[in-house]
Scaffold this motif. Structure first.
Motif, PDB file in Angstrom:
ATOM      1  N   ILE A   1       0.841  -1.205   0.000  1.00  0.00           N
ATOM      2  CA  ILE A   1       0.000   0.000   0.000  1.00  0.00           C
ATOM      3  C   ILE A   1       0.875   1.253   0.000  1.00  0.00           C
ATOM      4  O   ILE A   1       0.599   2.225  -0.716  1.00  0.00           O
ATOM      5  CB  ILE A   1      -0.951  -0.016   1.206  1.00  0.00           C
ATOM      6  CG1 ILE A   1      -1.925  -1.192   1.103  1.00  0.00           C
ATOM      7  CG2 ILE A   1      -1.734   1.299   1.296  1.00  0.00           C
ATOM      8  CD1 ILE A   1      -2.724  -1.458   2.365  1.00  0.00           C
ATOM      9  N   GLU A   2       1.944   1.235   0.793  1.00  0.00           N
ATOM     10  CA  GLU A   2       2.855   2.386   0.814  1.00  0.00           C
ATOM     11  C   GLU A   2       3.467   2.633  -0.556  1.00  0.00           C
ATOM     12  O   GLU A   2       3.554   3.781  -1.016  1.00  0.00           O
ATOM     13  CB  GLU A   2       3.957   2.145   1.858  1.00  0.00           C
ATOM     14  CG  GLU A   2       3.452   2.143   3.294  1.00  0.00           C
ATOM     15  CD  GLU A   2       4.491   1.657   4.289  1.00  0.00           C
ATOM     16  OE1 GLU A   2       4.184   1.649   5.492  1.00  0.00           O
ATOM     17  OE2 GLU A   2       5.606   1.279   3.856  1.00  0.00           O
ATOM     18  N   PHE A   3       3.886   1.556  -1.228  1.00  0.00           N
ATOM     19  CA  PHE A   3       4.471   1.695  -2.562  1.00  0.00           C
ATOM     20  C   PHE A   3       3.454   2.260  -3.567  1.00  0.00           C
ATOM     21  O   PHE A   3       3.803   3.065  -4.430  1.00  0.00           O
ATOM     22  CB  PHE A   3       4.987   0.352  -3.069  1.00  0.00           C
ATOM     23  CG  PHE A   3       6.415   0.049  -2.701  1.00  0.00           C
ATOM     24  CD1 PHE A   3       7.441   0.908  -3.069  1.00  0.00           C
ATOM     25  CD2 PHE A   3       6.734  -1.103  -1.996  1.00  0.00           C
ATOM     26  CE1 PHE A   3       8.764   0.624  -2.742  1.00  0.00           C
ATOM     27  CE2 PHE A   3       8.047  -1.402  -1.663  1.00  0.00           C
ATOM     28  CZ  PHE A   3       9.069  -0.535  -2.031  1.00  0.00           C
ATOM     29  N   THR A   4       2.200   1.819  -3.479  1.00  0.00           N
ATOM     30  CA  THR A   4       1.203   2.308  -4.444  1.00  0.00           C
ATOM     31  C   THR A   4       1.055   3.822  -4.354  1.00  0.00           C
ATOM     32  O   THR A   4       1.003   4.513  -5.380  1.00  0.00           O
ATOM     33  CB  THR A   4      -0.175   1.647  -4.224  1.00  0.00           C
ATOM     34  OG1 THR A   4      -0.685   2.002  -2.939  1.00  0.00           O
ATOM     35  CG2 THR A   4      -0.129   0.152  -4.368  1.00  0.00           C
ATOM     36  N   LEU A   5       1.003   4.357  -3.145  1.00  0.00           N
ATOM     37  CA  LEU A   5       0.861   5.800  -2.979  1.00  0.00           C
ATOM     38  C   LEU A   5       2.147   6.533  -3.351  1.00  0.00           C
ATOM     39  O   LEU A   5       2.108   7.633  -3.914  1.00  0.00           O
ATOM     40  CB  LEU A   5       0.447   6.129  -1.550  1.00  0.00           C
ATOM     41  CG  LEU A   5      -0.889   5.539  -1.098  1.00  0.00           C
ATOM     42  CD1 LEU A   5      -1.257   6.037   0.290  1.00  0.00           C
ATOM     43  CD2 LEU A   5      -2.007   5.848  -2.089  1.00  0.00           C
TER      44      LEU A   5
ATOM     45  N   VAL B   1      -0.106   9.221 -13.975  1.00  0.00           N
ATOM     46  CA  VAL B   1      -0.755   7.930 -13.716  1.00  0.00           C
ATOM     47  C   VAL B   1      -1.862   8.127 -12.685  1.00  0.00           C
ATOM     48  O   VAL B   1      -2.963   7.573 -12.824  1.00  0.00           O
ATOM     49  CB  VAL B   1       0.275   6.887 -13.231  1.00  0.00           C
ATOM     50  CG1 VAL B   1      -0.426   5.589 -12.806  1.00  0.00           C
ATOM     51  CG2 VAL B   1       1.302   6.601 -14.324  1.00  0.00           C
ATOM     52  N   GLN B   2      -1.598   8.917 -11.665  1.00  0.00           N
ATOM     53  CA  GLN B   2      -2.618   9.194 -10.657  1.00  0.00           C
ATOM     54  C   GLN B   2      -3.850   9.846 -11.294  1.00  0.00           C
ATOM     55  O   GLN B   2      -4.992   9.477 -10.980  1.00  0.00           O
ATOM     56  CB  GLN B   2      -2.065  10.099  -9.551  1.00  0.00           C
ATOM     57  CG  GLN B   2      -3.060  10.359  -8.428  1.00  0.00           C
ATOM     58  CD  GLN B   2      -2.496  11.160  -7.272  1.00  0.00           C
ATOM     59  OE1 GLN B   2      -3.171  11.394  -6.276  1.00  0.00           O
ATOM     60  NE2 GLN B   2      -1.250  11.595  -7.363  1.00  0.00           N
ATOM     61  N   LYS B   3      -3.637  10.792 -12.211  1.00  0.00           N
ATOM     62  CA  LYS B   3      -4.760  11.445 -12.885  1.00  0.00           C
ATOM     63  C   LYS B   3      -5.572  10.439 -13.703  1.00  0.00           C
ATOM     64  O   LYS B   3      -6.814  10.502 -13.721  1.00  0.00           O
ATOM     65  CB  LYS B   3      -4.250  12.561 -13.794  1.00  0.00           C
ATOM     66  CG  LYS B   3      -3.746  13.784 -13.052  1.00  0.00           C
ATOM     67  CD  LYS B   3      -3.243  14.847 -14.022  1.00  0.00           C
ATOM     68  CE  LYS B   3      -2.712  16.066 -13.286  1.00  0.00           C
ATOM     69  NZ  LYS B   3      -2.163  17.091 -14.235  1.00  0.00           N
TER      70      LYS B   3
ATOM     71  N   VAL C   1      -2.198  -0.755 -13.320  1.00  0.00           N
ATOM     72  CA  VAL C   1      -1.321  -0.015 -12.403  1.00  0.00           C
ATOM     73  C   VAL C   1      -0.875  -0.907 -11.246  1.00  0.00           C
ATOM     74  O   VAL C   1       0.315  -0.980 -10.903  1.00  0.00           O
ATOM     75  CB  VAL C   1      -2.028   1.252 -11.867  1.00  0.00           C
ATOM     76  CG1 VAL C   1      -1.236   1.870 -10.713  1.00  0.00           C
ATOM     77  CG2 VAL C   1      -2.200   2.267 -12.984  1.00  0.00           C
ATOM     78  N   LEU C   2      -1.810  -1.617 -10.631  1.00  0.00           N
ATOM     79  CA  LEU C   2      -1.474  -2.477  -9.496  1.00  0.00           C
ATOM     80  C   LEU C   2      -0.558  -3.618  -9.914  1.00  0.00           C
ATOM     81  O   LEU C   2       0.346  -4.006  -9.166  1.00  0.00           O
ATOM     82  CB  LEU C   2      -2.756  -3.018  -8.852  1.00  0.00           C
ATOM     83  CG  LEU C   2      -3.617  -1.975  -8.129  1.00  0.00           C
ATOM     84  CD1 LEU C   2      -4.905  -2.602  -7.621  1.00  0.00           C
ATOM     85  CD2 LEU C   2      -2.852  -1.330  -6.976  1.00  0.00           C
ATOM     86  N   THR C   3      -0.769  -4.158 -11.101  1.00  0.00           N
ATOM     87  CA  THR C   3       0.095  -5.229 -11.598  1.00  0.00           C
ATOM     88  C   THR C   3       1.500  -4.704 -11.867  1.00  0.00           C
ATOM     89  O   THR C   3       2.500  -5.348 -11.517  1.00  0.00           O
ATOM     90  CB  THR C   3      -0.487  -5.845 -12.878  1.00  0.00           C
ATOM     91  OG1 THR C   3      -1.822  -6.302 -12.627  1.00  0.00           O
ATOM     92  CG2 THR C   3       0.354  -7.028 -13.342  1.00  0.00           C
ATOM     93  N   GLU C   4       1.588  -3.522 -12.478  1.00  0.00           N
ATOM     94  CA  GLU C   4       2.893  -2.938 -12.750  1.00  0.00           C
ATOM     95  C   GLU C   4       3.627  -2.597 -11.452  1.00  0.00           C
ATOM     96  O   GLU C   4       4.852  -2.743 -11.362  1.00  0.00           O
ATOM     97  CB  GLU C   4       2.727  -1.681 -13.615  1.00  0.00           C
ATOM     98  CG  GLU C   4       4.023  -0.958 -13.949  1.00  0.00           C
ATOM     99  CD  GLU C   4       4.928  -1.698 -14.933  1.00  0.00           C
ATOM    100  OE1 GLU C   4       5.813  -1.068 -15.516  1.00  0.00           O
ATOM    101  OE2 GLU C   4       4.755  -2.931 -15.106  1.00  0.00           O
TER     102      GLU C   4
ATOM    103  N   PHE D   1      -7.860  -0.612  -0.574  1.00  0.00           N
ATOM    104  CA  PHE D   1      -7.164   0.549  -0.010  1.00  0.00           C
ATOM    105  C   PHE D   1      -6.792   1.530  -1.120  1.00  0.00           C
ATOM    106  O   PHE D   1      -7.032   2.737  -1.005  1.00  0.00           O
ATOM    107  CB  PHE D   1      -5.904   0.109   0.757  1.00  0.00           C
ATOM    108  CG  PHE D   1      -6.131  -0.117   2.221  1.00  0.00           C
ATOM    109  CD1 PHE D   1      -5.887   0.886   3.144  1.00  0.00           C
ATOM    110  CD2 PHE D   1      -6.589  -1.348   2.684  1.00  0.00           C
ATOM    111  CE1 PHE D   1      -6.098   0.679   4.501  1.00  0.00           C
ATOM    112  CE2 PHE D   1      -6.793  -1.572   4.039  1.00  0.00           C
ATOM    113  CZ  PHE D   1      -6.550  -0.551   4.957  1.00  0.00           C
ATOM    114  N   PHE D   2      -6.196   1.020  -2.184  1.00  0.00           N
ATOM    115  CA  PHE D   2      -5.733   1.882  -3.268  1.00  0.00           C
ATOM    116  C   PHE D   2      -6.887   2.623  -3.935  1.00  0.00           C
ATOM    117  O   PHE D   2      -6.860   3.845  -4.073  1.00  0.00           O
ATOM    118  CB  PHE D   2      -4.971   1.046  -4.302  1.00  0.00           C
ATOM    119  CG  PHE D   2      -4.494   1.822  -5.495  1.00  0.00           C
ATOM    120  CD1 PHE D   2      -3.436   2.713  -5.385  1.00  0.00           C
ATOM    121  CD2 PHE D   2      -5.092   1.662  -6.738  1.00  0.00           C
ATOM    122  CE1 PHE D   2      -2.987   3.431  -6.488  1.00  0.00           C
ATOM    123  CE2 PHE D   2      -4.658   2.377  -7.843  1.00  0.00           C
ATOM    124  CZ  PHE D   2      -3.595   3.265  -7.710  1.00  0.00           C
ATOM    125  N   THR D   3      -7.912   1.902  -4.340  1.00  0.00           N
ATOM    126  CA  THR D   3      -9.010   2.550  -5.067  1.00  0.00           C
ATOM    127  C   THR D   3      -9.794   3.511  -4.181  1.00  0.00           C
ATOM    128  O   THR D   3     -10.169   4.603  -4.627  1.00  0.00           O
ATOM    129  CB  THR D   3      -9.965   1.501  -5.657  1.00  0.00           C
ATOM    130  OG1 THR D   3     -10.427   0.620  -4.618  1.00  0.00           O
ATOM    131  CG2 THR D   3      -9.288   0.683  -6.747  1.00  0.00           C
TER     132      THR D   3
END
Length: 487
Positions: free
Chosen positions: A303-307, A316-318, A348-351, A445-447
């Protein structure tokens, strides 16, 4: 007298030299020295960078090492990794004091056991975790309770330290399934355990430390730094689990099972008169340790890495915001049912799993019989280090593996496309039993966080570093985030 001493020294030296010599036709690898083998040449940090990079170029995809008298083979080629994960004779777990110390001087739990014991315990654990959380609705409810708690905390702070923000929440999801309870974010006992757990993960080395390779040092120097601290942390965690188990014993109703602990205790009672039972209180404690340690640490870091990558790659965030608005809208939370329609989010999550490689190596394997790979001889009881990271960084397969590019998992129509090489949770019989929970937790968490906030680097802070912290698993270096409400 002097002659006798000289002869004794020569005999001991030759015996030690023989013990640390590589077997015939063993894979090439770093040099070996008497007594200590290849230990001086082993990388101390970010082992996967060295093994999948420099060593693979120098020695090939199958690398042989002697850690003291212990044989270890590192599998660092993509094709070899895929092969080893599916061959039965590579599916054992290493034997030795290092792996017994954590489970009452036995081989218990579901991570470091094997054979019929492991089969029975894994089957039971997977079945009953599904009953108490892996079922889609109950699992989603458990996760979303923790997501909402985090959102409240972030909203109060706006600017916050990302590292550690999600640790209590991810462990609460696991603890809800295991013990049916949750802890507050400021629970003192849990905070201490988390600190010790994190320290152990960061201090560890997937290639093995000196006490794993040369257990005699543990006896000669019982207070060796690192080992003593790790053992103290381990005993604290075992006491933590034992206390909860004792509470369950006094409150259990076998006609109404509340959680995994209840189910396990019921099975213990059923098999109480069976002399060959594999269900014991020590076994339950070790399973809790397995799931609590590995599951909590890796999911938190994910989760920390995703943010972190969202602030490093704002475009990518946009794009994630745009897809969430189109699929979910602004009036409800994302759910697991939305997942098949969130193609860019899935990419994104897979990458992120590919680039970050939270667990660059699988837990260590062991050969259960003499075998061969790539023409090299691998004796029975050889420890096998499988570098999953090498799959994710192969230039021939990915083209530009060093680049963070989610679009590689989208087809010409913008639909998510799976890649058979994306196996961050392993494959074959030893695939991680927590994969469903981990993927669902990170997704929700990410979405939900991206649906709620725009994340950025606080003014005056440097951008987060993409070079991770080393350890048994990797984690982001400390960084802060600014969260701004979207609606």
């Amino acid at each position: 007298m002097i002659v006798s001493i000289v002869i004794a020294v020569i005999v001991i030296y030759l015996a030690i030299d023989w013990l640390t010599q590589k077997p015939n036709n063993f894979p090439p690898g770093p040099p070996t020295l008497p007594l200590i083998g290849s230990l001086p040449f082993m990388p101390r940090k970010l082992v996967h960078y060295t093994m999948a990079g420099e060593w693979r170029k120098k020695y090939g995809p199958v690398i042989g090492c002697m850690l003291g008298s212990m044989r270890m083979v590192a599998i660092c080629g993509p094709q070899e990794v895929l092969e080893v994960l599916r061959r039965d004779e590579f599916q054992g777990r290493p034997k030795g004091d290092f792996f017994k110390d954590r489970s009452f001087n036995k081989y218990l739990g579901v991570f470091f056991s094997d054979g019929p014991f492991w089969v029975e315990q894994r089957r039971f654990t997977l079945r009953h975790l599904r009953d108490f959380g892996f079922g889609k609705k109950s699992m989603q409810d458990l996760i979303m309770d923790e997501v909402e708690d985090v959102i409240k905390e972030i909203t109060k702070k706006e600017t916050f330290q990302a590292n550690g923000m999600f640790a209590v929440s991810t462990l609460n999801v696991l603890w809800g399934m295991l013990a049916g309870t949750r802890y507050s974010r400021d629970d003192a006992e849990l905070k201490v355990l988390l600190k010790k757990l994190t320290r152990n993960f960061r201090a560890g080395n997937p290639a093995g430390g000196i006490t794993a390779s040369l257990p005699i040092f543990k006896k000669l120097i019982p207070g060796i730094i690192g080992h003593t601290e790790a053992m103290e942390s381990l005993r604290d965690m075992q006491s933590f689990f034992r206390k909860s188990i004792q509470n369950h014993k006094t409150t259990i109703d076998e006609n109404y099972l509340r959680d995994f602990m209840d189910a396990y205790l019921k099975e213990m009672n059923i098999q109480e008169t069976n002399p060959d039972t594999t269900f014991t209180e020590e076994g339950l404690i070790t399973i809790c340790l397995d799931l609590f340690a590995a599951g909590g640490e890796t999911t938190t870091s994910s989760i920390e890495f995703t943010l972190m990558y969202m602030v490093l790659y704002p475009e990518v965030q946009k794009a994630v915001h745009k897809e969430l608005d189109a699929v979910v809208g602004q009036n409800r939370r994302p759910t697991l049912e939305d997942r098949p329609n969130l193609h860019y989010v899935e990419a994104v999550l897979t990458e992120l799993l590919r680039v970050c490689s939270i667990a660059p190596f699988t837990p260590p394997h062991r050969t259960t019989k003499d075998t061969q790979i790539n023409g090299y001889s691998i004796p029975k009881n050889t420890s096998i280090a499988i570098c999953i990271y090498s799959l994710f960084q192969d230039k021939e397969h990915w083209g530009d593996p060093e680049v963070f590019r989610p679009e590689r998992f989208l087809n010409s129509e913008g639909k998510y496309v799976k890649d058979d090489w994306m196996i961050p949770f392993g494959a074959g019989k030893r695939v991680c039993l927590g994969e469903v929970l981990a993927r669902s937790t990170v997704f929700l968490f990410f979405t939900t966080l991206l649906h709620e906030f725009i994340f950025s680097v606080p003014e005056g802070d440097p951008p987060p570093s993409e070079i991770p912290l080393s350890g048994f698993t990797i984690a982001p270096q400390p960084f802060r985030l600014k969260a701004s409400k979207r609606f």
